[in-house]
Scaffold this motif. Sequence first.
Motif, PDB file in Angstrom:
ATOM      1  N   GLY A  66       0.809  -1.215   0.000  1.00 46.58           N
ATOM      2  CA  GLY A  66       0.000   0.000   0.000  1.00 46.58           C
ATOM      3  C   GLY A  66       0.838   1.259   0.000  1.00 46.58           C
ATOM      4  O   GLY A  66       0.349   2.335   0.351  1.00 46.58           O
ATOM      5  N   THR A  67       2.108   1.140  -0.404  1.00 46.89           N
ATOM      6  CA  THR A  67       3.033   2.274  -0.373  1.00 46.89           C
ATOM      7  C   THR A  67       3.350   2.737  -1.789  1.00 46.89           C
ATOM      8  O   THR A  67       3.832   1.931  -2.602  1.00 46.89           O
ATOM      9  CB  THR A  67       4.331   1.875   0.349  1.00 46.89           C
ATOM     10  OG1 THR A  67       4.018   1.526   1.699  1.00 46.89           O
ATOM     11  CG2 THR A  67       5.345   3.006   0.328  1.00 46.89           C
ATOM     12  N   PRO A  68       3.100   4.002  -2.109  1.00 53.06           N
ATOM     13  CA  PRO A  68       3.410   4.507  -3.450  1.00 53.06           C
ATOM     14  C   PRO A  68       4.911   4.619  -3.669  1.00 53.06           C
ATOM     15  O   PRO A  68       5.709   4.452  -2.738  1.00 53.06           O
ATOM     16  CB  PRO A  68       2.732   5.886  -3.477  1.00 53.06           C
ATOM     17  CG  PRO A  68       2.658   6.291  -2.037  1.00 53.06           C
ATOM     18  CD  PRO A  68       2.497   5.027  -1.248  1.00 53.06           C
ATOM     19  N   VAL A  69       5.301   4.931  -4.904  1.00 52.81           N
ATOM     20  CA  VAL A  69       6.703   4.867  -5.295  1.00 52.81           C
ATOM     21  C   VAL A  69       7.122   6.137  -6.024  1.00 52.81           C
ATOM     22  O   VAL A  69       6.367   6.689  -6.828  1.00 52.81           O
ATOM     23  CB  VAL A  69       6.945   3.641  -6.210  1.00 52.81           C
ATOM     24  CG1 VAL A  69       8.382   3.616  -6.721  1.00 52.81           C
ATOM     25  CG2 VAL A  69       6.611   2.346  -5.475  1.00 52.81           C
ATOM     26  N   ILE A  70       8.334   6.594  -5.732  1.00 53.88           N
ATOM     27  CA  ILE A  70       9.015   7.613  -6.528  1.00 53.88           C
ATOM     28  C   ILE A  70      10.178   6.913  -7.202  1.00 53.88           C
ATOM     29  O   ILE A  70      11.016   6.311  -6.527  1.00 53.88           O
ATOM     30  CB  ILE A  70       9.528   8.769  -5.658  1.00 53.88           C
ATOM     31  CG1 ILE A  70       8.374   9.439  -4.901  1.00 53.88           C
ATOM     32  CG2 ILE A  70      10.268   9.802  -6.508  1.00 53.88           C
ATOM     33  CD1 ILE A  70       8.840  10.454  -3.863  1.00 53.88           C
ATOM     34  N   CYS A  71      10.236   6.948  -8.534  1.00 49.39           N
ATOM     35  CA  CYS A  71      11.272   6.189  -9.236  1.00 49.39           C
ATOM     36  C   CYS A  71      11.708   6.919 -10.502  1.00 49.39           C
ATOM     37  O   CYS A  71      11.035   7.831 -10.981  1.00 49.39           O
ATOM     38  CB  CYS A  71      10.777   4.784  -9.594  1.00 49.39           C
ATOM     39  SG  CYS A  71       9.343   4.784 -10.691  1.00 49.39           S
TER      40      CYS A  71
END
Length: 308
Positions: free
Chosen positions: A230-235
Amino acid sequence: SIIQALRYKTTWAKALKHFFATHGTPAAVQMHIAFPLIIGIKPFLKAHRLPLVLSENWSGYCVEDGNYKGLFKTWFTRYAISRSAAVVTSSNYLKSAMLKHGLNARYLVIPNPVSIQNYNSAITKPSGKKRFVHISSFTQREKNIKGLLDACLMLKNSELEFELECIGYGDEWPIWKSYSETLHLQNHVRFSGYQNAAYIMQSLHQATALVMFSFFETFSVVIPEALACGTPVICSAAGAIPEYFTPELGIMVPVNNTLALHKAMLDFNPEQYPAKALQDFVSAFCSTEQVAAKWKILWSTCCPEVLK
């Protein structure tokens, strides 16, 4: 070296002899990553005309990596490819890289699996300062740790209340821990080292976002693992990531654009990314059930006996 290859081959011969004595001859073979495994099992493959399926995740084929070279490695790899009834890659990016080397085969793209049953569906994020997590082997030429730490220095100068936990270990880990200290980031960046799966899962559950700033990736399974928490991502838009990453999952920045990474971390609002939507994406894209179904179809065409 030749001596190492001969030792490797001898060790595999002993292991296969023990396997046959215990389990008998298999119906088929699945080989994960051609080299150097093919050195050990090539005599077995020549003696037994069993169906072979090769699965590949190795980044060495990619131009950014460049480690697919040398007569010894390329000859054995070409044999493995030619012997395979099918070659499964984790992304079209990797498939294209292999084809550029003339490694023609029957390719199928099947993502790496994530077992969503292991993740908590009730997500409660801690309030307060932003908490970012990075997980890798800390190899600069692949993971761009310097760029990530430089972005953290910019965040510090922007007076953002944040923490970055760096999980994992590798040969360059001490170098980047020391570099973080030279930037005086001790109050913001924490190097946790190697941790077990339970720790990593808990850390991802509590994170504002996973941050990956790689130069190249053949899949990056840690991204769907974070989404399953349930954790969004910066990539970064590295390698295979743009094949599946959408704005609904987080923020994607240009490769090696430290200013863009800084802005993404500075302005990041996790409330824009509902946990259930992130988990639903993983369930539909690369859950164990979805991936197993694709493998079942493959084996039903190559060797139905495997499924009996």
